[in-house]
Write an enzyme that holds these catalytic residues in place. Sequence first.
Site, PDB file in Angstrom:
ATOM      1  N   ASN A 152       0.873  -1.183   0.000  1.00 42.73           N
ATOM      2  CA  ASN A 152       0.000   0.000   0.000  1.00 42.73           C
ATOM      3  C   ASN A 152       0.907   1.229   0.000  1.00 42.73           C
ATOM      4  O   ASN A 152       1.534   1.536   1.010  1.00 42.73           O
ATOM      5  CB  ASN A 152      -0.876  -0.036   1.267  1.00 42.73           C
ATOM      6  CG  ASN A 152      -1.653   1.257   1.467  1.00 42.73           C
ATOM      7  OD1 ASN A 152      -1.756   2.091   0.558  1.00 42.73           O
ATOM      8  ND2 ASN A 152      -2.196   1.437   2.664  1.00 42.73           N
ATOM      9  N   LYS A 193       0.076   4.264  -0.205  1.00 43.62           N
ATOM     10  CA  LYS A 193      -0.558   5.460   0.386  1.00 43.62           C
ATOM     11  C   LYS A 193      -0.340   6.665  -0.546  1.00 43.62           C
ATOM     12  O   LYS A 193      -0.364   6.490  -1.741  1.00 43.62           O
ATOM     13  CB  LYS A 193      -0.017   5.695   1.798  1.00 43.62           C
ATOM     14  CG  LYS A 193      -0.034   4.430   2.655  1.00 43.62           C
ATOM     15  CD  LYS A 193       0.194   4.705   4.090  1.00 43.62           C
ATOM     16  CE  LYS A 193       0.246   3.385   4.846  1.00 43.62           C
ATOM     17  NZ  LYS A 193       0.199   3.536   6.276  1.00 43.62           N
ATOM     18  N   HIS A 229      -9.466   1.110   5.101  1.00 43.77           N
ATOM     19  CA  HIS A 229      -8.173   1.334   5.778  1.00 43.77           C
ATOM     20  C   HIS A 229      -8.391   2.331   6.915  1.00 43.77           C
ATOM     21  O   HIS A 229      -9.171   3.270   6.789  1.00 43.77           O
ATOM     22  CB  HIS A 229      -7.147   1.865   4.771  1.00 43.77           C
ATOM     23  CG  HIS A 229      -5.757   1.847   5.327  1.00 43.77           C
ATOM     24  ND1 HIS A 229      -5.311   2.770   6.238  1.00 43.77           N
ATOM     25  CD2 HIS A 229      -4.725   0.988   5.117  1.00 43.77           C
ATOM     26  CE1 HIS A 229      -4.059   2.482   6.567  1.00 43.77           C
ATOM     27  NE2 HIS A 229      -3.680   1.405   5.900  1.00 43.77           N
ATOM     28  N   GLU A 257      -6.735   4.719   7.920  1.00 38.92           N
ATOM     29  CA  GLU A 257      -6.459   6.121   7.576  1.00 38.92           C
ATOM     30  C   GLU A 257      -7.637   6.738   6.819  1.00 38.92           C
ATOM     31  O   GLU A 257      -7.843   7.952   6.875  1.00 38.92           O
ATOM     32  CB  GLU A 257      -5.149   6.215   6.772  1.00 38.92           C
ATOM     33  CG  GLU A 257      -3.947   5.959   7.674  1.00 38.92           C
ATOM     34  CD  GLU A 257      -2.692   5.492   6.974  1.00 38.92           C
ATOM     35  OE1 GLU A 257      -2.615   5.588   5.726  1.00 38.92           O
ATOM     36  OE2 GLU A 257      -1.777   5.019   7.675  1.00 38.92           O
ATOM     37  N   GLU A 312      -5.325  -5.052  10.586  1.00 41.87           N
ATOM     38  CA  GLU A 312      -4.280  -4.052  10.775  1.00 41.87           C
ATOM     39  C   GLU A 312      -4.533  -3.276  12.072  1.00 41.87           C
ATOM     40  O   GLU A 312      -5.263  -2.274  12.057  1.00 41.87           O
ATOM     41  CB  GLU A 312      -4.286  -3.057   9.617  1.00 41.87           C
ATOM     42  CG  GLU A 312      -4.007  -3.650   8.270  1.00 41.87           C
ATOM     43  CD  GLU A 312      -3.417  -2.608   7.337  1.00 41.87           C
ATOM     44  OE1 GLU A 312      -2.310  -2.814   6.871  1.00 41.87           O
ATOM     45  OE2 GLU A 312      -4.058  -1.561   7.119  1.00 41.87           O
ATOM     46  N   SER A 320       3.492  -2.436  10.294  1.00 44.30           N
ATOM     47  CA  SER A 320       4.945  -2.478  10.541  1.00 44.30           C
ATOM     48  C   SER A 320       5.606  -3.783  10.092  1.00 44.30           C
ATOM     49  O   SER A 320       6.572  -4.238  10.714  1.00 44.30           O
ATOM     50  CB  SER A 320       5.259  -2.189  12.016  1.00 44.30           C
ATOM     51  OG  SER A 320       4.914  -0.849  12.332  1.00 44.30           O
TER      52      SER A 320
HETATM   53  C1  PEP Z   1      -0.757   0.163   6.222  1.00 42.27           C
HETATM   54  O1  PEP Z   1      -0.997   1.321   6.446  1.00 42.27           O
HETATM   55  O2  PEP Z   1      -1.514  -0.521   5.526  1.00 42.27           O
HETATM   56  C2  PEP Z   1       0.454  -0.401   6.802  1.00 42.27           C
HETATM   57  C3  PEP Z   1       0.459  -1.670   7.052  1.00 42.27           C
HETATM   58  O3  PEP Z   1       1.482   0.470   7.066  1.00 42.27           O
HETATM   59  P1  PEP Z   1       2.935   0.114   7.641  1.00 42.27           P
HETATM   60  O4  PEP Z   1       3.396  -1.163   7.007  1.00 42.27           O
HETATM   61  O5  PEP Z   1       3.796   1.279   7.246  1.00 42.27           O
HETATM   62  O6  PEP Z   1       2.785  -0.034   9.113  1.00 42.27           O
END
Ligand code: PEP
Length: 254
Positions: free
Chosen positions: A10, A12, A93, A95, A164, A210
Amino acid sequence: MDNRPFIVGNWKMNGLRASLSEARAMDRVVSRHPKVEVALAPPFTLIHPIRAAVDLIRVGAQDCHPEASGAHTGDISAPMVADAGGDFVIVGHSERREGHVESDGFVREKAEAARDAGLGVIVCCGESDKIRSEGKAEKFVIGQLDKGLPLTEGAAERLSVAYEPIWAIGTGKVPTVDEIGEMHQAIRGKLVKTYGEEAGSQVRILYGGSVNAENAAELLSAPEVGGALVGGASLSNESFGAIIMAAAAMEEAE
Ligand code: PEP
């Protein structure tokens, strides 16, 4: 039904046309590891260019509007994603839920619209650190799915769920393998209840938050983890390629 681990990047709000070289390099890694299914969700502006630049990586969108067209300034519909060459959409998501005040019901509408447009769907869910510390994580996540999973005919086909935890996104913190396993088992139960034993047991459940080259193998080994949704570490081939290789090594060792 594709049983390969599904590794999804992703991007973003990152990526310009200069990033196409990274996508091409990732595609070369994928060509050496056919036991892993890999997808990228770049910003809308790069869906078509990346589709044209890669052969094996699936390309999709990070969101879509539930309606096919109309007066929705700044939004993109599922048929537009398909028209640009995308073949899946991420919905729900955290966000989007937080930054754009999206409810579970709205997430369901988007997922159903994506399905109607013939796209695969990744429905995201996950709790905040406050909810986890109160011991309510599982109830919260299952509640999100109860109201957010698509229910239209054939909805379980080409569906994935991404767990997530919000507190793990972009923070470097990750749940333990046991915590991931417990949540994924609860999600599996919800999927079976919603879609029936056969369809519900085939939906891949991804872990996100992460994930990086160092922890990928451990996180992917948790029970019911069918892949990973990767944010920051999906932006360069150096880190994303290493995650793909970690997933491939697990498959090849079996
Ligand atoms: C995400 O936002 O989908 C995500 C998993 O971000 P990160 O891997 O940077 O934690």
